[in-house]
Design an enzyme around this catalytic site. Structure first.
Site, PDB file in Angstrom:
ATOM      1  N   ASN A 199      86.718   5.739 -71.749  1.00  0.00           N
ATOM      2  CA  ASN A 199      87.451   5.125 -72.846  1.00  0.00           C
ATOM      3  C   ASN A 199      87.901   6.199 -73.833  1.00  0.00           C
ATOM      4  O   ASN A 199      87.176   6.564 -74.758  1.00  0.00           O
ATOM      5  CB  ASN A 199      86.578   4.074 -73.532  1.00  0.00           C
ATOM      6  CG  ASN A 199      87.354   3.268 -74.570  1.00  0.00           C
ATOM      7  OD1 ASN A 199      88.399   3.672 -75.039  1.00  0.00           O
ATOM      8  ND2 ASN A 199      86.815   2.112 -74.926  1.00  0.00           N
ATOM      9  N   SER A 228      90.627   5.644 -75.657  1.00  0.00           N
ATOM     10  CA  SER A 228      91.776   4.917 -76.202  1.00  0.00           C
ATOM     11  C   SER A 228      91.468   3.788 -77.170  1.00  0.00           C
ATOM     12  O   SER A 228      92.388   3.180 -77.707  1.00  0.00           O
ATOM     13  CB  SER A 228      92.598   4.343 -75.041  1.00  0.00           C
ATOM     14  OG  SER A 228      91.767   3.613 -74.148  1.00  0.00           O
ATOM     15  N   CYS A 229      90.202   3.467 -77.422  1.00  0.00           N
ATOM     16  CA  CYS A 229      89.904   2.351 -78.319  1.00  0.00           C
ATOM     17  C   CYS A 229      90.415   2.673 -79.724  1.00  0.00           C
ATOM     18  O   CYS A 229      89.977   3.649 -80.342  1.00  0.00           O
ATOM     19  CB  CYS A 229      88.404   2.087 -78.362  1.00  0.00           C
ATOM     20  SG  CYS A 229      87.951   0.771 -79.515  1.00  0.00           S
ATOM     21  N   CYS A 257     124.207 -28.602 -70.246  1.00  0.00           N
ATOM     22  CA  CYS A 257     124.508 -28.347 -71.656  1.00  0.00           C
ATOM     23  C   CYS A 257     124.326 -29.621 -72.478  1.00  0.00           C
ATOM     24  O   CYS A 257     124.777 -30.707 -72.092  1.00  0.00           O
ATOM     25  CB  CYS A 257     125.945 -27.839 -71.779  1.00  0.00           C
ATOM     26  SG  CYS A 257     126.477 -27.557 -73.480  1.00  0.00           S
ATOM     27  N   CYS A 263     135.098 -11.449 -74.804  1.00  0.00           N
ATOM     28  CA  CYS A 263     133.759 -11.345 -74.203  1.00  0.00           C
ATOM     29  C   CYS A 263     133.538  -9.968 -73.589  1.00  0.00           C
ATOM     30  O   CYS A 263     134.383  -9.460 -72.838  1.00  0.00           O
ATOM     31  CB  CYS A 263     133.581 -12.424 -73.137  1.00  0.00           C
ATOM     32  SG  CYS A 263     131.941 -12.385 -72.352  1.00  0.00           S
ATOM     33  N   CYS A 314     124.254 -15.019 -75.151  1.00  0.00           N
ATOM     34  CA  CYS A 314     124.328 -16.480 -75.076  1.00  0.00           C
ATOM     35  C   CYS A 314     123.339 -17.041 -74.056  1.00  0.00           C
ATOM     36  O   CYS A 314     122.731 -18.094 -74.270  1.00  0.00           O
ATOM     37  CB  CYS A 314     125.752 -16.925 -74.753  1.00  0.00           C
ATOM     38  SG  CYS A 314     126.439 -16.199 -73.240  1.00  0.00           S
TER      39      CYS A 314
END
Length: 500
Positions: free
Chosen positions: A231, A233-234, A442, A475, A481
């Site tokens: 470990n 990385s804690c 839609c 467009c 969208c």
């Protein structure tokens, strides 16, 4: 695989609580509605559909399951089961596999029943918890980090970012390491290995100096661990040069990896911190120190939920708070980016990558495999949904492998790396792919027009029937969208080649 079904029905499942001992199951004599709903939630609808009886039992049913629900009448169970029959089942081309042989793999040569492990955390912190997980079907567990420090946790120590459906999107913790003694944890390892010899035990350790890293690694080996995870990385143990402080200094990663590797004979993985710009430097240092593999990512340093009245972020402990580790499905894009970085690095070729960071569904798991991970670790999803998620992780992945005609999960590893570039410079820029509007789906809400007008290129407007119309001259094919349409009524359409 059907892509649209699970997204659509999730709208109908928002009120489903995914209960323990669900009341809907107790009143249905023909199917277990809760299992079906859970499979839908975890995008495993094809498996659910193929486990149904030949005839739909809901056809002439008065739906007592819906009335028995803890949110009576708010979850359309009968309709959801019907959609499995009539929308999903007819499109199932691949039958359910007869066994789980495709899921068999290994971690640095040590056999695994499947690639799914609990990651080092509270979900793998006692004998009983690991035993229940093994009984449920997990391939192994990375036990909560063992250390010689005297650990006393704060209360509370968790907070979360919650989505519109009430579920956890991102999860913050200020939890530290195992609060059991080294002796107690070694006893747990011995019992687990004695009672579950086929399950993989990955021992997470954290030492305070070279000698301690080596001593802990050797102790874990002697007491039944199949491999050791270092470990580095804690984010909650940085004080005094521990945890992520180490992972940010390649020289320390190499030094402590070498100390652990020289002390034991089982595989050693370095668990690296994502709180860096690039992970390769530390990963290469771990390899120089003798590491057999890399585990990534650990949690990301974060601040969550600042109270607007007390001005204290969450979780607040007697009026104080702290930067903590962020996890959950929200961090998956960042985790995939680091896994891919190491998967593409030729200097790390041959090293095992154990990936984690936001895995909830089998699709999440496949994405990590495609980016180069060979095993997969999970915590936050288990904290939210329980060990039972392994059913859909395994069956979903197994069906995917069968559908794609893979004989082993190992064949998937790294397949997505060739098409991935570190920059956008290589992308083709002469084609515009227009959106296509599917009128039957839609509902005329106009969200696409709003987003295009205020966040895009003003290329969409609603006609007199409240259906979207596209202005092809404006467009640019950004597809904003599509992303905002909750009805999935917008799909990729025809292409236009830009004029030079």
């Amino acid at each position: 695989m059907i892509q649209n079904f699970p997204i659509i029905v999730r709208q109908d499942m928002i009120r489903c609580a995914l209960c323990k001992d669900p009341p809907c199951d107790t009143v249905c004599e023909k199917v277990k509605p809760a299992d079906l709903l859970r499979s839908i939630w975890f995008r495993n609808e094809q498996t659910a559909a193929q486990k149904l009886p030949e005839k739909n039992p809901c056809l002439r049913c008065s739906a007592p399951c819906e009335r028995a629900c803890v949110r009576a009448g708010q979850v359309p169970i009968r309709d959801l089961v019907g959609r499995l029959y009539y929308q999903v089942l007819p499109e199932c081309e691949t039958p359910l596999p007869e066994n789980e042989d495709r899921l068999k793999c290994d971690l640095c040569g040590v056999p695994l029943e499947n690639p799914f492990l609990l990651s080092s955390s509270v979900v793998a912190s006692t004998y009983d918890m690991c035993a229940r997980a093994f009984e449920t079907g997990w391939g192994g567990a990375c036990f909560k980090t063992i250390c010689t420090l005297d650990i006393h946790e704060a209360s509370p120590r968790f907070s979360a970012v919650v989505g519109s459906n009430g579920g956890i999107m991102g999860f913050k913790n200020i939890e530290q390491l195992s609060d059991h003694s080294v002796k107690e944890n070694m006893e747990i390892f011995r019992r687990l290995k004695e009672n579950y010899p086929s399950k993989f035990i990955l021992a997470s350790i954290m030492g305070q100096n070279e000698e301690e890293w080596g001593e802990l690694a050797l102790l874990c080996e002697e007491n039944g661990a199949d491999a050791v995870e270092l470990n580095f990385s804690c984010p909650n143990m940085a004080e005094g040069g521990l945890g992520s402080d180490i992972g940010q200094v390649p020289e320390l990663v190499e030094q402590f990896t070498r100390a652990a590797k020289q002390a034991c004979h089982i595989p050693v993985l370095a668990k690296l911190t994502p709180n860096v710009a690039n992970m390769s430097e530390a990963a290469e240092a771990a390899k120089r120190g003798g590491a057999d593999g890399i585990a990534a990512i650990n949690t990301i340093k974060s601040i969550v939920g600042v109270n607007l009245h007390t001005y204290v972020s969450s979780p607040a402990v007697r009026g104080q708070s702290a930067v903590g580790g962020y996890s959950g499905n929200a961090v998956k894009p960042i985790a995939l980016r680091f896994i891919a970085e190491m998967g593409k690095n030729p200097k790390l070729r041959g090293m095992h990558l154990s990936g984690m960071g936001g895995i909830e569904s089998w699709q999440d798991a496949v994405e990590f495999l495609l980016m180069g991970a060979s095993t997969l670790q999970v915590t936050t999803a288990v904290m939210q949904y329980g060990y039972r998620i392994i059913d859909d992780l395994k069956t979903g992945l197994n069906l995917y492998l069968a559908e794609k005609n893979f004989s082993s999960v190992k064949e998937v590893v790294g397949l997505g790396l060739e098409a991935l570039s570190e920059t956008t410079d290589v992308l083709e820029r002469d084609t515009v792919i227009f959106p296509h509007f599917e009128r039957e789906r839609c509902i005329g809400c106009g969200r696409c027009e709003i987003s295009c007008a205020d966040g895009g290129h003003q290329a969409i407007h609603l006609d007199e029937t409240r259906h979207p119309k596209l202005d092809g001259k404006k467009c640019v094919g950004c597809h904003l969208c599509m992303l905002v349409c909750h009805q999935l009524a917008i799909v990729p359409g025809r292409k236009r080649i830009r004029k030079i």
